[in-house]
Scaffold this motif. Structure first.
Motif, mmCIF file in Angstrom:
data_model
loop_
_atom_site.group_PDB
_atom_site.id
_atom_site.type_symbol
_atom_site.label_atom_id
_atom_site.label_comp_id
_atom_site.label_asym_id
_atom_site.label_seq_id
_atom_site.Cartn_x
_atom_site.Cartn_y
_atom_site.Cartn_z
ATOM 1 N N MET A 1 0.815 -1.250 -0.032
ATOM 2 C CA MET A 1 0.130 0.039 -0.048
ATOM 3 C C MET A 1 0.904 1.245 -0.108
ATOM 4 N N SER A 2 0.528 2.256 -0.752
ATOM 5 C CA SER A 2 1.098 3.630 -0.952
ATOM 6 C C SER A 2 1.367 4.199 0.473
ATOM 7 N N LEU A 3 2.267 4.740 0.676
ATOM 8 C CA LEU A 3 2.684 5.814 2.006
ATOM 9 C C LEU A 3 1.895 7.111 2.032
ATOM 10 N N LYS A 4 1.037 7.172 0.921
ATOM 11 C CA LYS A 4 0.610 8.499 0.718
ATOM 12 C C LYS A 4 -0.498 8.665 1.808
ATOM 13 N N TYR A 5 -1.224 7.642 2.493
ATOM 14 C CA TYR A 5 -2.191 7.767 3.576
ATOM 15 C C TYR A 5 -1.548 8.061 4.655
ATOM 16 N N ILE A 6 -0.235 7.926 4.698
ATOM 17 C CA ILE A 6 0.437 8.370 5.989
ATOM 18 C C ILE A 6 0.931 9.855 5.972
ATOM 19 N N PHE A 7 1.432 10.145 4.714
ATOM 20 C CA PHE A 7 1.859 11.503 4.568
ATOM 21 C C PHE A 7 0.810 12.495 4.175
ATOM 22 N N TYR A 8 -0.175 12.060 3.409
ATOM 23 C CA TYR A 8 -1.232 12.882 2.914
ATOM 24 C C TYR A 8 -2.654 12.467 3.354
ATOM 25 N N PRO A 9 -2.943 12.189 4.760
ATOM 26 C CA PRO A 9 -4.146 11.492 5.131
ATOM 27 C C PRO A 9 -5.465 12.606 5.305
ATOM 28 N N LYS A 10 -6.516 12.503 4.954
ATOM 29 C CA LYS A 10 -7.597 13.298 5.024
ATOM 30 C C LYS A 10 -8.162 13.443 6.404
#
Length: 699
Positions: A1-10
């Motif tokens: 899973m991409s780390l975008k959910y860690i660095f760009y969470p909503k």
């Protein structure tokens, strides 16, 4: 899973949020107050925190949760992580300590299994947290939230992170992503480096490393360094690391030299002290990289210009002549007493205006790719005004956009304010001219990293050839490796085309006599798996007058050595009788060591006193390309000996390079070999090759 959910969470859930000042859960809630997304506090004790509804469990929230920040007691972490998994949370930052760092391996294993089962990407446990300044995400309990910028930092120490963030305002630098990586139960440095490779908000990556357990690190770091600079500070430089085996390579390849080799291979710019780390962060975040080592030096004191010129020799930087048009313009600016050359002495009475005009002129000179401006306080010098004029010309002159501008304000009290002003305005300021030259060298060195060619056709050819040899000689190779004594080890290397002396294994006195007659001038050596350093045991006799007596002596010496060193059940496999290499030669050592993280670590050094006493050796991580092998050799202080000194003939450097490449490939193929020492390797005169005098293999 991409780390975008860690660095760009909503949406962020804080599990263990608190109302009590001084608690970590309180600090994190406070730090998240400006976050661009939604924040959900979770704690069964409260109905609300900071005016926000507080939930008993993440399962009670009627919304998708991208990131969970966990600050509950360690024994509760598995339960809340399980709930995160059921909720479909994509990423978690576990701040809580009390896991493997205190020997609680089972609990850490448990959270690792839960994260894997639910496909949750985890940072931590035992960490400070993470930041993304571009969306005001401060999921940490740090006091400082840095300004927005393009530096991303990964640290194994929360204290080091806090210190850097505290220094940043003095240098007016901003950050993008800040990651305290903790115990690394899931997300490793390589995952983060891979993410930063394509992250538009990251232009520079900084690492603080205490130790790696990340086998992908080297590959990913190599890919990233081609696009963006990586600066690393590795602690524990003086520790020898793991207990090495008894070979030279093992004893010399301590933990730090392996990391040094890995950083070199990956194109990472290494800082050796915290101060140097801060300097490099400032340098690479404010100055452009240069693809040439041609620099210009401006000074108001001739002596410091000379010191800077000396330093240019040390760092392989050049001081080219100015263009004719530059010389003409400088004649109009400078007093008639000034000599126009590089370094350029603009005389002790130099005004801020003179500094400014000279910088403008040199910035347009096509021969000059970077500038070092030196100031030393004199009666008529105005350091702060000079600093302001330097900042002004940097900000207004377009020709300085692609040229680094470095300063060295040499002095103490009178230049302190000027240096601070320069740094705050994005211009590195050093106390010595040497450090100024070194800074320009670092910018130039990184440009070489970017263009370094990793693919080497010859290495690939050797690999193909060695794999074929391995396949075609599988049975004999396995047999030789079962007992890799010197005789068998040399037979093994000869299968792969390594040059070894002609030799025979004598089992008795008569065989020793027969083989000595066959070879002529020869050397006799004891063969025993318990005697690694034969000369210490009196286990070598050169050109014996009586081979039978020599055989007996070698056996007796071995037995005496075993008795003296409490070696029980001594095994003597015979005496190796070899041709004596009687020609003009120099002795070197080449070795290989298996590292758990980085793979095959290859070593080279000159033999004798150079390796035993001076430890003049160089290391590299396989695959060793031709260019890298040359670099390894040139790092040796004794390299000039190979080139021929005081009338001695130049040695066959190409033979050494070829052997380094091939040993790297050999080690990569034979992963069951822990260490190999070729010591000595005899190197003959140029174009005459060489020969491997002794081999030791440790499985």
């Amino acid at each position: 899973m991409s780390l975008k959910y860690i660095f760009y969470p909503k949406s962020v859930a804080v599990i263990g949020a608190s109302k009590i000042e001084g608690k970590v859960g309180y600090a994190i809630m406070k730090n998240l107050k400006d976050f661009n997304g939604k924040v959900y506090p979770i704690n069964p004790k409260y109905d609300e925190i900071f005016g926000m509804k507080c939930y008993k469990s993440v399962l009670d929230i009627d919304d998708e949760i991208d990131l969970a920040v966990i600050v509950v007691p360690n024994i509760v972490v598995p339960k809340v992580l399980e709930e995160c998994g059921k909720k479909g949370v994509k990423g978690a930052v576990i701040i809580t300590a009390g896991f493997s760092e205190v020997g609680n391996y089972e609990l850490e294993k448990k959270i690792k299994e839960i994260a894997k089962r639910y496909n949750i990407r985890v940072i931590g446990p035992n960490c400070l947290g993470i930041m993304n300044t571009h969306i005001n995400l401060n999921a940490t309990f740090a006091k400082i939230f840095p300004p927005k910028g393009h530096i991303s930092i990964i640290s194994q120490s929360g204290a080091v992170l806090n210190a850097i963030l505290d220094i940043a305002p003095l240098l007016n630098i901003g950050f993008s992503k800040v990651v305290s990586i903790g115990n690394k139960v899931d997300i490793q440095e390589s995952d983060l480096l891979e993410y930063f490779k394509d992250d538009e908000d990251t232009k520079l990556v900084v690492l603080y490393i205490e130790g790696l357990k990340d086998k992908r690190f080297l590959k990913v770091a190599k890919e990233l360094s081609k696009k963006k600079p990586i600066i690393a500070l590795k602690s524990g430089r003086t520790e020898m690391g793991k207990k090495a085996a008894k070979s030279h390579t093992g004893s010399l390849a301590g933990e730090d030299v392996v990391y040094e080799s890995a950083f070199k291979e990956a194109g990472i710019i290494r800082a050796y002290t915290f101060e140097e780390l801060v300097d490099l962060i400032h340098l690479f975040s404010t100055q452009p990289v240069i693809d040439s080592n041609d620099i210009g030096i401006i000074t108001n004191a001739g002596g410091f210009g000379v010191l800077a010129a000396d330093s240019c020799v040390d760092y392989n930087m050049k001081l080219p002549n100015f263009e004719d048009t530059t010389v003409d313009k400088l004649k109009d600016i400078l007093p008639s007493s000034a000599t126009i050359s590089n370094p350029l002495d603009i005389i002790g009475d130099a005004t801020p205006e003179r500094y400014k005009k000279v910088i403008e002129v040199l910035s347009e000179d096509k021969n000059i790719k970077g500038l070092l401006v030196i100031l030393t306080p004199q009666e008529m010098t105005k350091p702060l005004e000079v600093a302001k004029s330097i900042v002004e010309v940097r900000n207004t002159h377009r020709s300085l956009k692609n040229k680094p501008l470095i300063t060295s304000f040499v002095g103490g009290v009178s230049v302190k304010g000027a240096k601070s002003y320069l740094r705050k305005n994005g211009i590195p300021a050093y106390i010595t001219p040497e450090n100024g030259v070194k800074a320009l060298y670092k910018l130039y060195k990184y440009s070489l990293i970017k263009v370094k060619e990793d693919y080497d056709e010859y290495v690939e050819k050797v690999k193909e050839e060695f794999l074929k040899i391995t396949k075609n000689n599988k049975e004999i190779i396995n047999q030789l490796l079962q007992n890799p004594n010197e005789y068998n080890a040399k037979k093994l290397l000869s299968i792969y085309g390594f040059p070894v002396p002609k030799g025979y294994l004598a089992k008795n006195e008569d065989e020793a006599l027969e083989y000595c007659k066959k070879l002529g001038k020869c050397v006799m050596k004891i063969v025993s798996p318990q005697i690694l350093h034969k000369t210490e045991a009196g286990g070598v006799i050169i050109n014996p007058d009586n081979p039978k007596e020599a055989f007996k002596k070698l056996i007796n010496n071995a037995k005496e050595y075993a008795k003296k060193n409490n070696i029980d059940n001594l095994i003597i496999e015979g005496v190796l009788v070899e041709e004596f290499i009687d020609r003009d030669k120099i002795e070197i050592i080449i070795g290989g060591k298996r590292d758990d993280i980085f793979g095959s670590v290859i070593m080279v050094g000159l033999g004798g006193v150079f390796v035993e006493v001076l430890k003049d050796v160089s290391f590299g991580i396989s695959p060793i390309t031709r260019d890298f092998a040359i670099q390894m050799l040139k790092e040796l202080k004794s390299y000039k000996v190979l080139e021929g000194v005081r009338g001695r003939a130049k040695k066959d450097i190409n033979f050494i390079i070829d052997t380094l490449i091939k040993i790297g490939v050999f080690m990569d193929i034979h992963k069951n070999i822990k260490e190999i020492d070729l010591n000595p390797v005899f190197v003959f005169n140029e174009n005459e090759g060489g020969c491997i005098g002794d081999v030791r293999i440790i499985k």
